[in-house]
Each structure stands twice: as C-alpha cells, then as structure tokens.
Motif scaffolding. Structure first.
Motif, PDB file in Angstrom:
ATOM      1  N   GLU A 146       4.019  10.379  -9.227  1.00  0.00           N
ATOM      2  CA  GLU A 146       3.379  10.769 -10.591  1.00  0.00           C
ATOM      3  C   GLU A 146       2.765  11.877 -10.567  1.00  0.00           C
ATOM      4  O   GLU A 146       2.895  12.664 -11.542  1.00  0.00           O
ATOM      5  N   ARG A 147       2.075  12.309  -9.396  1.00  0.00           N
ATOM      6  CA  ARG A 147       1.423  13.795  -9.246  1.00  0.00           C
ATOM      7  C   ARG A 147       2.419  14.694  -9.198  1.00  0.00           C
ATOM      8  O   ARG A 147       2.478  15.626  -9.740  1.00  0.00           O
ATOM      9  N   PHE A 148       3.759  14.441  -8.662  1.00  0.00           N
ATOM     10  CA  PHE A 148       4.710  15.452  -8.480  1.00  0.00           C
ATOM     11  C   PHE A 148       5.365  15.667  -9.619  1.00  0.00           C
ATOM     12  O   PHE A 148       5.448  16.725 -10.122  1.00  0.00           O
ATOM     13  N   GLU A 149       5.626  14.728 -10.530  1.00  0.00           N
ATOM     14  CA  GLU A 149       6.015  14.714 -11.584  1.00  0.00           C
ATOM     15  C   GLU A 149       5.257  15.598 -12.752  1.00  0.00           C
ATOM     16  O   GLU A 149       5.845  16.347 -13.406  1.00  0.00           O
ATOM     17  N   GLY A 150       3.941  15.238 -12.606  1.00  0.00           N
ATOM     18  CA  GLY A 150       2.705  15.880 -13.637  1.00  0.00           C
ATOM     19  C   GLY A 150       3.012  17.565 -13.354  1.00  0.00           C
ATOM     20  O   GLY A 150       2.965  18.512 -14.001  1.00  0.00           O
ATOM     21  N   LEU A 151       2.976  17.719 -11.843  1.00  0.00           N
ATOM     22  CA  LEU A 151       3.114  19.038 -11.463  1.00  0.00           C
ATOM     23  C   LEU A 151       4.461  19.767 -11.852  1.00  0.00           C
ATOM     24  O   LEU A 151       4.179  21.108 -12.253  1.00  0.00           O
ATOM     25  N   LYS A 152       5.616  19.221 -11.743  1.00  0.00           N
ATOM     26  CA  LYS A 152       6.728  19.674 -12.241  1.00  0.00           C
ATOM     27  C   LYS A 152       6.661  19.883 -13.725  1.00  0.00           C
ATOM     28  O   LYS A 152       7.211  21.194 -14.197  1.00  0.00           O
ATOM     29  N   VAL A 188       0.900  -1.216  -0.025  1.00  0.00           N
ATOM     30  CA  VAL A 188       0.235   0.048  -0.137  1.00  0.00           C
ATOM     31  C   VAL A 188       0.787   1.256   0.061  1.00  0.00           C
ATOM     32  O   VAL A 188       0.579   2.131  -0.577  1.00  0.00           O
ATOM     33  N   MET A 189       1.747   1.167   0.684  1.00  0.00           N
ATOM     34  CA  MET A 189       3.038   2.225   0.981  1.00  0.00           C
ATOM     35  C   MET A 189       3.447   2.549  -0.566  1.00  0.00           C
ATOM     36  O   MET A 189       3.608   3.726  -0.905  1.00  0.00           O
ATOM     37  N   ASP A 190       3.918   1.574  -1.028  1.00  0.00           N
ATOM     38  CA  ASP A 190       4.694   1.659  -2.284  1.00  0.00           C
ATOM     39  C   ASP A 190       3.821   2.091  -3.464  1.00  0.00           C
ATOM     40  O   ASP A 190       4.135   3.195  -4.004  1.00  0.00           O
ATOM     41  N   ALA A 191       2.448   1.791  -3.534  1.00  0.00           N
ATOM     42  CA  ALA A 191       1.418   2.238  -4.260  1.00  0.00           C
ATOM     43  C   ALA A 191       1.210   3.621  -4.246  1.00  0.00           C
ATOM     44  O   ALA A 191       1.145   4.503  -5.115  1.00  0.00           O
ATOM     45  N   ALA A 192       1.208   4.142  -2.746  1.00  0.00           N
ATOM     46  CA  ALA A 192       0.889   5.548  -2.384  1.00  0.00           C
ATOM     47  C   ALA A 192       2.043   6.430  -2.731  1.00  0.00           C
ATOM     48  O   ALA A 192       2.098   7.458  -3.447  1.00  0.00           O
ATOM     49  N   LEU A 193       3.328   5.910  -2.853  1.00  0.00           N
ATOM     50  CA  LEU A 193       4.443   6.448  -3.019  1.00  0.00           C
ATOM     51  C   LEU A 193       4.600   6.871  -4.708  1.00  0.00           C
ATOM     52  O   LEU A 193       4.961   7.807  -5.049  1.00  0.00           O
ATOM     53  N   LYS A 234       2.128   6.850  -6.676  1.00  0.00           N
ATOM     54  CA  LYS A 234       0.948   7.916  -6.982  1.00  0.00           C
ATOM     55  C   LYS A 234       1.508   9.114  -6.711  1.00  0.00           C
ATOM     56  O   LYS A 234       1.267  10.143  -7.372  1.00  0.00           O
ATOM     57  N   ALA A 235       2.184   9.286  -5.733  1.00  0.00           N
ATOM     58  CA  ALA A 235       2.525  10.696  -5.274  1.00  0.00           C
ATOM     59  C   ALA A 235       3.558  11.298  -6.129  1.00  0.00           C
ATOM     60  O   ALA A 235       3.646  12.468  -6.419  1.00  0.00           O
TER      61      ALA A 235
END
Ligand SMILES: [Zn+2]
Length: 67
Positions: A21-27, A11-16, A18-19
């Motif tokens: 991916e979001r960060f890369e998109g934001l950047k 679960v932690m790995d999946a959350a990581l 996802k986070a």
C-alpha cells in the motif's frame, strides 16, 4: 509449533500488504511530481505541508483528512 508458524505468516502477510500500500501510494505521488497535483490533498485539495510530505511521502492526504 504449527500454530506459531500460521500466526507468523499472518503477520508477514499483513506487513506485506501494508508495504505494498505504501509503495503504491509512493508511486502514485511520484507520478504527480512536477505537476500541480503534487503535494495537494486528494480530499480537501489543500496544499500538504512539505514537512508532512517528507514524513509520509506515500500519503495523498493532509493530516486532517488522513485521520
Ligand atoms: Zn485534506
């Protein structure tokens, strides 16, 4: 138990992931800030409404293309 620990790690790995991916998109979107590419859907090239950009600043697609 050990199984729980393994599941939690998954679960932690999946959350990581996802986070990240979001960060890369934001950047990626931040790089486009101030250019004509900012706020334009990568797929249909339509303008993304500012409401959506504020809700999902890491998304490079409009509501239709993100589905
Ligand atoms: Zn689109």
């Amino acid at each position: 138990s050990r199984m729980d620990a393994i599941n939690n790690k998954g679960v932690m790995d999946a959350a990581l992931v996802k986070a990240k991916e979001r960060f890369e998109g934001l950047k990626c979107n931040l790089d486009k800030l101030g250019t004509s590419d900012f706020g334009v859907c990568l797929k249909c090239k339509n303008k993304i409404p500012i409401e959506r950009i504020l809700l999902a600043p890491n998304s490079s697609f409009c509501v239709n293309c993100a589905r």
